[in-house]
Every structure is written in structure tokens, then in C-alpha cells.
Design a protein around this motif. Structure first.
Motif, PDB file in Angstrom:
ATOM      1  N   ASP A 198       0.859  -1.173   0.000  1.00  0.00           N
ATOM      2  CA  ASP A 198       0.000   0.000   0.000  1.00  0.00           C
ATOM      3  C   ASP A 198       0.900   1.229   0.000  1.00  0.00           C
ATOM      4  O   ASP A 198       2.074   1.146  -0.384  1.00  0.00           O
ATOM      5  N   GLN A 199       0.382   2.352   0.433  1.00  0.00           N
ATOM      6  CA  GLN A 199       1.176   3.576   0.390  1.00  0.00           C
ATOM      7  C   GLN A 199       2.276   3.611   1.440  1.00  0.00           C
ATOM      8  O   GLN A 199       3.211   4.411   1.347  1.00  0.00           O
ATOM      9  N   LYS A 200       2.188   2.728   2.454  1.00  0.00           N
ATOM     10  CA  LYS A 200       3.169   2.757   3.532  1.00  0.00           C
ATOM     11  C   LYS A 200       4.108   1.549   3.528  1.00  0.00           C
ATOM     12  O   LYS A 200       5.297   1.678   3.774  1.00  0.00           O
ATOM     13  N   ASP A 235       7.126   4.518   2.456  1.00  0.00           N
ATOM     14  CA  ASP A 235       6.684   5.902   2.615  1.00  0.00           C
ATOM     15  C   ASP A 235       7.826   6.839   3.002  1.00  0.00           C
ATOM     16  O   ASP A 235       7.614   7.982   3.384  1.00  0.00           O
TER      17      ASP A 235
END
Length: 293
Positions: free
Chosen positions: A15-17, A72
Motif C-alpha cells: 500500500d502507500q506505507k 513511505d
């Protein structure tokens, strides 16, 4: 469906992290043993991963390797300055004692235990667990596909070996009545030869009694019936759901037990050879069953 206890599966999710990578390997074991390897900062989810694995696998040794990387830009590690200072003071004191100069390059201290630690903040928070769980379940699904493919090959191999055992049982069943008939003719001829020059007469009742004792001692009807029943049950379990490795192991033991009894009762070389061939096929089946869940 028959399942092998040997398999491999892997999956990646992000995911984004976080970027999550999961590898799952399994080998045979009489019980279920799950080992989870994950980053120190993700130890809080180790029990959750084991719970998911135990819900998907019934038997075997399962090794789960979890790798998590932050994407991230936030580092999950930090320098322990106090630990570095402690190492420096100890090295400096030793150098002074030996009248030597302490090292000038601090990068040599980076690999010492405790200098670089994972961040105290958990790498995987509760809202990020679904990402890890999805990766674990995908890896388990691929592992299951691997185990199913191996299970099909093992099922076909054991079915063929069962047919071999059935063939040997058929040979024994056809030969058994002939053994008694041949024994009757043999003992009658032997008695006639011994009493040829004497006036002693052996009646049919005496001969029938002796043959009846022999027939009763060599009777293998019950053993053949049980063995046929075990084979039929074994063949059904090969296609049963869920996979029934423990039951198959038990039936293999019963195969050997019945074959040994038949071999000890039947006083005939043809039957003895058939029993040896049947036991050889059963031993091959037992080796395969050791890897069935």
C-alpha cells in the motif's frame, strides 16, 4: 481431495506505507508445527499469522517468512547513541591500557549488537494488519494449490499400488483351495507308499479327519475378507474430503497385519511369493502416505 504435506507458496502486497512479502514452506510431520519469522518490530502480529495458518493447514511443519519494507520514506530503524558511546568508552579504555590508539573510523561500530535498532514504534499497526493478512492468505492459497497438485500425483500412484495388492490377493484366493486339494492327494500317496507292504488299512474317515485339520489350520477366508475390505476403504479415502492421512496410515498397518497372517497360515510357495509381492507394494504405499495430510 488428497493433500501433500510438502509445498511452497509466496505472495506480495503493498500500500502507500508498506510492502509485504510472505513465503510459506511446508514439510511432513505427524502433527502441526508452525514457525513464523518476522521483523522484530512486527512481532505483535506473529500470533495472528499463526492463527491464520492453523486455520488453513491440518498437519505438517509450516515455516512462514514475513518481510516488511516501508515505502513511505519513514525509516523503521534508529541509531542507539548511548550504546555507541558505551562501546567507544570500552574500546578507548582498552586502547589506553595497551598504549594504543583507539580506532578513528566509527563505521566499524555500526555492526555491533544493539547499535542499530528497529524503531520503538510498531512497524505494523492494527489498521495495517489486513494488508499482511491478505498476503499471508494469498501465500497459503498458492501453497494449497501446490499441495493439491502433489496430492493428485500421490493419489494416482497409491491407487495403482492398491491394484497391485488386489492382484496378489486374487492370486492367493484362487490358490488357497488348491493347497488343500494337493495336500489331500499328497498325504494319501504318502500313506499308501508307507503301508504298501503291510496289511494295515487307512480308512477314508482317517484321511478326511487329517485333511480337515490341515484345512482349518490353513483357512484364510476371514483374512482375505478383511484385506479386501481394507483395500476398498483405502481407495475411497483417496478421494475423500478432507485429506485423511492418519486413516490411510492405519489402513497400511492393517494391510501388513493381514498379509503377515495369511503368509504364516498358508503353507504354499505360490501364496508365499504373492504375499511378499503384496507387502512390497504396501511398503511403497506407506512411504507415500507419510507425506499425506
Amino acid at each position: 481431495m488428497l493433500l501433500s504435506m510438502t509445498g511452497f507458496g509466496e505472495a506480495r502486497r503493498h500500500d502507500q506505507k508498506l510492502q509485504v512479502s510472505v513465503e510459506v514452506k511446508s514439510v511432513n510431520n505427524r502433527h502441526l508445527k508452525v514457525t513464523v519469522r518476522c521483523p522484530d518490530a512486527a512481532l505483535g502480529i506473529e500470533n495472528e499469522i499463526e492463527r491464520v495458518v492453523r486455520g488453513a493447514i491440518g498437519r505438517g511443519t509450516v515455516n512462514v517468512n514475513l518481510r516488511i519494507t516501508r515505502v513511505d520514506g519513514v525509516t523503521s530503524s534508529q541509531l542507539d547513541v548511548e550504546r555507541l558511546r558505551s562501546y567507544w568508552r570500552e574500546i578507548s579504555a582498552i586502547a589506553a591500557e595497551f598504549k594504543a590508539e583507539p580506532p578513528k573510523d566509527l563505521t566499524q561500530f555500526i555492526d555491533l549488537p544493539g547499535v542499530i535498532n528497529d524503531s520503538s514504534d510498531a512497524l505494523v499497526s492494527s489498521d495495517q494488519w489486513p494488508l499482511v493478512e491478505a498476503a499471508v492468505r494469498e501465500a497459503l492459497a498458492k501453497l494449497d494449490e501446490f499441495r493439491q497438485r502433489e496430492g493428485i500425483a500421490m493419489r494416482d500412484e497409491m491407487a495403482g499400488l492398491c491394484k497391485e495388492v488386489q492382484g496378489r490377493v486374487h492370486v492367493v484366493a484362487e490358490r488357497a483351495p488348491e493347497v488343500v486339494t494337493e495336500y489331500r492327494a499328497k498325504i494319501k500317496q504318502r500313506v499308501s507308499d508307507l503301508l504298501r507292504e503291510s496289511e494295515v488299512v487307512i480308512g477314508d474317515a482317517d484321511l478326511i479327519r487329517e485333511v480337515s485339520i490341515f484345512a482349518d489350520r490353513c483357512d484364510i477366508t476371514e483374512e482375505l475378507a478383511r484385506l479386501r475390505s481394507h483395500i476398498d476403504q483405502f481407495l475411497k479415502l483417496l478421494d475423500a474430503t478432507p485429506s485423511s492421512g492418519r486413516q490411510l496410515e492405519f489402513l497400511c498397518q492393517e494391510f501388513i497385519r493381514e498379509l503377515n497372517t495369511i503368509g504364516s497360515k498358508a503353507n504354499d510357495i505360490t501364496i508365499a511369493h504373492a504375499i511378499v509381492e503384496g507387502k512390497a507394494a504396501v511398503e511403497k504405499i506407506r512411504e507415500i502416505v507419510q507425506n499425506v495430510e
